[in-house]
Enzyme design. Structure first.
Site, PDB file in Angstrom:
ATOM      1  N   ASN A   1     -13.907  29.333  29.635  1.00  0.00           N
ATOM      2  CA  ASN A   1     -14.074  28.764  28.600  1.00  0.00           C
ATOM      3  C   ASN A   1     -14.029  26.946  28.188  1.00  0.00           C
ATOM      4  O   ASN A   1     -15.659  27.271  29.219  1.00  0.00           O
ATOM      5  CB  ASN A   1     -12.801  29.091  27.217  1.00  0.00           C
ATOM      6  CG  ASN A   1     -12.868  30.822  27.561  1.00  0.00           C
ATOM      7  OD1 ASN A   1     -14.049  31.650  27.666  1.00  0.00           O
ATOM      8  ND2 ASN A   1     -11.793  30.887  26.991  1.00  0.00           N
TER       9      ASN A   1
ATOM     10  N   GLY B   1      -8.841  42.673  45.356  1.00  0.00           N
ATOM     11  CA  GLY B   1      -9.687  42.856  46.379  1.00  0.00           C
ATOM     12  C   GLY B   1     -10.365  43.230  47.592  1.00  0.00           C
ATOM     13  O   GLY B   1     -11.303  42.013  46.751  1.00  0.00           O
TER      14      GLY B   1
END
Length: 629
Positions: free
Chosen positions: A494, A545
């Protein structure tokens, strides 16, 4: 007559040209260039001349910003900002930055809420594109992209004006529809389904929960278009690094340390997510959102990632029998059957890859995933707690039943905040290989954060992630509006600016907190987050991951930086994991109050700001594999 007149005009032009070039010191520069290059006899003489003379050209300035809507790693719209500069009288595209998306919509949200979130996301990206292409394009024209601080101040001021405009619009709407404005204020926190309202003994705790919950728990509103601020600031930083012909991580380090080039740099240790445990799956366990592996400090980054891949391969092998977690004894006997090719098909759960880039699984109790990691390490000759460490992202803020005032850690099993502390103490005592707990409690349970910090702060990192999503909301003067903890996870989302990260990490450094830069849920292919983490000196980096391209590209960038620093002999070896002792730190309260002014209510307790901390290293041995009660 005409030739004479023409000759007079030509002579005048020659005099003007000579005066102009002398004023620009062109004859002197050319002579210097020729004298400097002649002994070198470069193969490309004109190229060498161009390079020499280009050092006297004007600094590039921004001539255009271009914003466009693109897709992130999960197919959601996000913002890309391109920077164009005037370089040697030509307009040239310098770089671009793509913002990552961060969704506040919970996993178990209704279709209506999910659809509303997607519409809001589309609107904010569309507005951000308009801001970049119109207002910001005009505002930043002719500024140097190397002036990061000045540009970030302008971006911050622009955003504040937009916030004020939004408030004025809301005020007018509330005046027009006053009766309607009061009703929607009630659903501030999601309530878990519960059938019982009355509770005799726990009546006090729900009341305290309700009392502290309203100011902090409601989701912070995101101003439509705020992506433009963060995207533009990051693009400017990348442009500044490109123009200075240095990597982005070094550019960020120079900005943080006031242009003092660091002689050595350390790399953040990765928190690599191996399993994503669904909180709303048919399995019972809800407490564990991510199970992460942290390679030991003595390994290089490449060695650590390779070791994690070995463990991941063994975990997939262990999960082959339809999701049943074998006991350590069975796992040890499995070594002799390693070459058995009869079990190749993975269960359906293992064929699903999370948006975090890891396997999606479900469990029935808290110990199962930990024992699985322990078994996998044993099978490949590693010792969990020495050759690899664990971290758990609890995301406890997603588990609160606001009617009961308790956390639902398993389906139908609830614990109060105090009981949660006791459970974590027992867990860490039995499994000291767990060296980090992320969001073990809601940020509102500050007394329990204090208790768990005193009980476990010397054994593992207690990290706040949900409390640190919006940087502008957690900084109050020189204190932080987060509970007592070892460190926080910062996310570049943002309206966050590069200068905000620099300022806030400096504050964390001064208060002896660790900094973790975290990857949002909706990652993009932009790998700038890694450079930010290295340049800011973050202790850890949380990227998800080792699957999905938008996440693997960041690990590849981290490996490339490691190779570059090692080649330049500026890579500093990492120290072992050490933890502050909050129990000892809380004793000299009077001395701490003399050094640091007491914070306001809901701000960071003064104990964390004390400069001298007692630190403890990791325990060397693991306990037995007995089950938690």
């Amino acid at each position: 007559m005409e030739p004479c007149g023409g000759g007079g005009r030509l002579g005048e032009l020659r005099r003007e040209a000579a005066e102009y070039y002398r004023g620009q010191r062109v004859p002197q520069r050319v002579e210097e260039a020729l004298n400097a290059l002649f002994p070198l006899c470069p193969a490309d003489l004109y190229g060498a001349l161009a390079n020499y003379l280009s050092t006297f050209s004007k600094a590039p300035v921004i001539c255009k910003l271009a914003g466009r809507k693109v897709l992130d790693g999960v197919g959601k719209p996000t913002l890309e900002v391109e920077i164009y500069c005037t370089v040697k009288n030509y307009e040239k595209r310098i770089c671009s930055a793509i913002m990552s998306s961060h969704s506040h919509v919970p996993e178990n949200a209704s279709p209506e809420i999910t659809e509303g979130g997607e519409k809001e996301r589309n609107d904010t990206v569309t507005t951000a594109v308009e801001w970049v292409n119109e207002s910001l394009n005009t505002m930043l024209r002719d500024l140097k992209p190397t002036d990061q601080c000045e540009i970030d101040k302008m971006l911050g001021e622009y955003f504040r004006k937009k916030v004020e405009e939004k408030k004025e619009i809301q005020k007018e709407e509330e005046e027009e529809a006053a009766p309607l404005s009061c009703a929607p204020s009630a659903p501030s926190a999601p309530s878990a389904p519960s059938g019982k309202k009355k509770a005799a003994k726990p009546g006090k705790k729900p009341s305290s929960t309700e009392r502290t919950l309203p100011p902090a728990e409601p989701i912070e509103p995101v101003l439509c278009g705020s992506l433009a601020i963060g995207g533009t600031s990051l693009a400017v930083a990348k442009a500044g690094a490109t123009i200075n012909h240095i990597p982005l991580y070094l550019h960020i380090a120079l900005l943080k340390y006031n242009q003092d080039s660091p002689k050595e740099m350390t790399l953040p240790r990765p928190m690599i997510t191996l399993l994503n445990c669904e909180k709303f799956s048919p399995a019972k366990l809800k407490l564990v959102k991510e199970l992460m592996l942290i390679p030991p400090a003595q390994l290089s980054l490449r060695q650590g990632i390779e070791r994690v891949l070995d463990i991941q391969k063994e975990v997939m092998s262990l999960l082959e029998p339809a999701g049943k977690v074998p006991s350590p004894q069975l796992a040890d006997s499995k070594k002799g059957k390693a070459h058995n090719t009869g079990k190749k098909a993975l269960p359906p759960a293992l064929k699903r890859v999370s948006h975090l880039g890891c396997l999606i699984t479900g469990w029935d109790n808290l110990e199962q995933p930990v024992l699985l990691m322990q078994t996998a390490c044993n099978n490949i000759g590693l010792e969990l707690g020495t050759d690899m460490y664990l971290a758990i992202n609890c995301a406890a803020h997603e588990l609160m039943d606001y009617v009961k005032g308790k956390y639902e850690i398993l389906t139908g099993t609830f614990k109060s905040p105090d009981e949660m502390v006791d459970m974590y103490v027992e867990l860490i005592n039995k499994f000291p290989s767990i060296i980090a707990l992320v969001d073990p409690l809601r940020k509102e349970d500050r007394q329990q954060w204090n208790n768990i910090s005193c009980a476990l702060g010397s054994k593992c990192y207690l990290i706040a992630e949900d409390a640190a999503t919006n940087i502008s909301k957690i900084k109050i003067d020189q204190n932080m509006n987060v509970p007592m903890c070892s460190g926080v996870v910062l996310k570049y989302i943002n309206q966050t600016k590069v200068s905000d990260l620099i300022e806030f990490t400096g504050l964390l450094d001064g208060q002896r907190h660790i900094t973790i830069l975290g990857s949002p849920d909706g990652e993009s292919s932009d790998d700038s987050l890694v450079d930010l983490a290295v340049g800011l000196g973050a202790r850890f980096i949380k990227l998800g991951g080792l699957s999905r391209g938008e996440r693997v590209t960041k690990y590849n960038r981290l490996l490339a930086i490691e190779e570059e620093l090692a080649k330049n002999r500026t890579l500093r070896s990492e120290a072992n994991f050490e933890f502050p002792d909050f129990a000892e730190e809380t004793q000299p309260e009077k001395e701490a109050s003399d050094i640091i002014p007491p914070p306001e209510q809901d701000s960071l307790p003064p104990q964390l700001s004390q400069p001298a901390l007692q630190v403890h290293s990791l325990p060397a041995q693991l306990p037995d594999n007995s089950t938690l009660t």
